[in-house]
Design a protein around this motif. Sequence first.
Motif, PDB file in Angstrom:
ATOM      1  N   UNK A  34      30.833  13.044  25.219  1.00 19.15           N
ATOM      2  CA  UNK A  34      31.771  14.154  25.309  1.00 19.15           C
ATOM      3  C   UNK A  34      33.084  13.741  25.968  1.00 19.15           C
ATOM      4  N   UNK A  35      33.066  12.654  26.720  1.00 17.32           N
ATOM      5  CA  UNK A  35      34.306  12.206  27.343  1.00 17.32           C
ATOM      6  C   UNK A  35      35.311  11.781  26.260  1.00 17.32           C
ATOM      7  N   UNK A  36      34.896  10.871  25.388  1.00 18.10           N
ATOM      8  CA  UNK A  36      35.796  10.439  24.318  1.00 18.10           C
ATOM      9  C   UNK A  36      36.166  11.623  23.418  1.00 18.10           C
ATOM     10  N   UNK A  37      35.190  12.505  23.187  1.00 11.41           N
ATOM     11  CA  UNK A  37      35.427  13.647  22.296  1.00 11.41           C
ATOM     12  C   UNK A  37      36.293  14.722  22.947  1.00 11.41           C
ATOM     13  N   UNK A  38      36.721  14.495  24.174  1.00 15.33           N
ATOM     14  CA  UNK A  38      37.623  15.439  24.835  1.00 15.33           C
ATOM     15  C   UNK A  38      39.051  14.906  24.834  1.00 15.33           C
ATOM     16  N   UNK A  39      39.273  13.804  24.136  1.00 12.18           N
ATOM     17  CA  UNK A  39      40.606  13.207  24.091  1.00 12.18           C
ATOM     18  C   UNK A  39      41.556  14.074  23.263  1.00 12.18           C
ATOM     19  N   UNK A  40      42.829  13.761  23.356  1.00  7.10           N
ATOM     20  CA  UNK A  40      43.856  14.601  22.733  1.00  7.10           C
ATOM     21  C   UNK A  40      43.740  14.666  21.197  1.00  7.10           C
TER      22      UNK A  40
END
Lengths: 309, 309
Positions: free
Chosen positions: A227-233
């Motif tokens: 979810x960290x990468x999937x929270x990128x801009x």
Amino acid sequence: MSEQQFGRIALIGIGLIGSSIARAVKEKGLAGSVAIATRSPETLQRARELELGTEYHLDAAEAVRDADLIIVSVPVGASGSVAKEIAPNLKPGAIVTDVGSTKGSVVAQMLPHIPKGVHFIPGHPLAGTEHSGPDAGFAELFRGRWCILTPVHGTDKLAKKRLATFWETLGSKVDEMDTEHHDKVLAIVSHLPHIIAYNIVGTADDLETVTESEVIKYSASGFRDFTRLAASDPTMWRDVCLHNKDAILEMLARFSEDLAYLQRAIRWGDGEKLFDLFTRTRAIRRSIIDAGQDTAAANFGRPGDSPAE
Amino acid sequence: MSEQQFGRIALIGIGLIGSSIARAVKEKGLAGSVAIATRSPETLQRARELELGTEYHLDAAEAVRDADLIIVSVPVGASGSVAKEIAPNLKPGAIVTDVGSTKGSVVAQMLPHIPKGVHFIPGHPLAGTEHSGPDAGFAELFRGRWCILTPVHGTDKLAKKRLATFWETLGSKVDEMDTEHHDKVLAIVSHLPHIIAYNIVGTADDLETVTESEVIKYSASGFRDFTRLAASDPTMWRDVCLHNKDAILEMLARFSEDLAYLQRAIRWGDGEKLFDLFTRTRAIRRSIIDAGQDTAAANFGRPGDSPAE
Ligand SMILES: NC(=O)c1ccc[n+]([C@@H]2O[C@H](COP(=O)([O-])OP(=O)(O)OC[C@H]3O[C@@H](n4cnc5c(N)ncnc54)[C@H](OP(=O)(O)O)[C@@H]3O)[C@@H](O)[C@H]2O)c1
Ligand SMILES: NC(=O)c1ccc[n+]([C@@H]2O[C@H](COP(=O)([O-])OP(=O)(O)OC[C@H]3O[C@@H](n4cnc5c(N)ncnc54)[C@H](OP(=O)(O)O)[C@@H]3O)[C@@H](O)[C@H]2O)c1
């Protein structure tokens, strides 16, 4: 304080990357003056409040006047229009660089606008976080990370050396490769991971048999890492997908092929094949930790999720 | 110190999970005595050196004698043989539980061996790290994490209450669900993420156009996040794949379907579809952080990779 390296630096785009550069430049005293340009009054106002530069412009063309180094830090899809806008005011001998996550497309968009006598040297610092905007930046972002330059044919050696030294002063190690290779390398080390992360989070969000609140509650068992990468801009990543299409599609095809093989091993209960793959992948993490590109601490050393020292 | 909850606890398997339980039990004084059993003399010796219990056995059947609570913490594929081994020495009224990552298969393997009068209550603490063995454990591992119990029909209420209280004392929040639902939920929140991580690391390792050393050098741009899960114990994950096959294959099918859709959006340059998905996934991370299941710090708060506080 290091030595001043450029009389005047112009930063076009002042989000996570632009503002991290601004903070490092200020901290180390690398420029006599720093002109900042961004397209929205809100972001510009925030840059001013954070005292990221010495001048603030809504007009990028104004900001680059008399600048010795111009760094364009906007989503890759906007590189062409920014280059067109600033071109008339670029001073002979100035260095123009960028930080875009794709390089073939950026060169294709920007190079045609760059006047003779101006040194255009595309670049990409491999450093970032999942946060965006001027508040997200920090001076240490580039420390210990690689910055890849993808100079075009006939690039001035001295200009390249000055730009490399600049990144080194920010704490980066500098590498050089051609744009095409850059785009393939980044497709596997960055673009595919982000796309896969976005995809799995989307899949989890769409299930009927497992609720979203269950996914959230129990995410510490693995899911949260994605979810960290999937929270990128979203704008940045839409542009990356649109501007590195061929390399990304190639890597996606490889990934899917491998996944089909793995899926088959699961279906047929082939424990040996599974064990072999799961063993092989361990070595890569060890190498990444040894290379100083990740922490050895359990759970990335997340506060509360790894043994107290 | 909390109150003593069991006269005697037996821990069968003393790796990451078993040794974390042992440390917490000791720290909080939850048992009069703690018998530890593991199959290899090396691991047993290490448990002794770490002073994880009060007695040490290579024979699991010896360890469970007179125990009031027995916790089996071995790879799920070994649950059946452990249950068979300890069954003859289980004391009437004792509680037998486990920590296995799959539940349907564990129940099928263990339940037939459990004597009448012994309470079998399967469990799964949703807490872990990528490290294994007795040295990797720590007492705080379960703090703030969920522990799911999947009691079988007719389970004694008091026994269940005692086990739930035990996990709560270790800092966990306790949930209850049926085995089948557990296995579906875990397939999406844990098993699929691990399998995808193993797969992408495997893909990267196999490319001809990008070298392994490039993948390692440039991994901080996204790839490294996947290598943590892909460094988990191969035996544990082989067993999970073999023992939760149906739910995993179902989730893999959904994932692949969604990926095909995303791939098509990239191929046709459908920026709007990409932007929509990339926006939707952000909300889930926010909820996970709000639920206390991950840190809000950039880059998971990795030392050196996020703004200093
Ligand atoms: N984030 C990372 O991890 C990372 C890492 C390495 C490289 N990069 C690359 O760095 C670049 C900037 O990323 P970032 O993370 O710094 O983004 P960010 O925090 O979202 O900031 C983007 C900046 O670009 C401006 N901008 C946005 N759309 C624009 C447009 N259409 N025309 C002109 N300006 C526009 C924004 O201006 P307003 O706010 O005024 O609208 C803002 O100043 C991207 O090319 C990205 O690929 C990112
Ligand atoms: N790791 C996680 O993140 C996590 C999280 C939640 C639940 N779990 C579950 O917890 C259980 C244990 O995982 P762990 O991470 O603690 O593993 P671990 O650190 O690798 O320890 C495994 C323990 O099981 C023993 N063992 C291994 N194979 C065995 C066999 N065939 N027969 C009998 N004993 C055997 C080992 O004994 P020797 O060392 O003496 O060989 C060791 O004591 C697994 O069922 C796993 O699914 C793990």
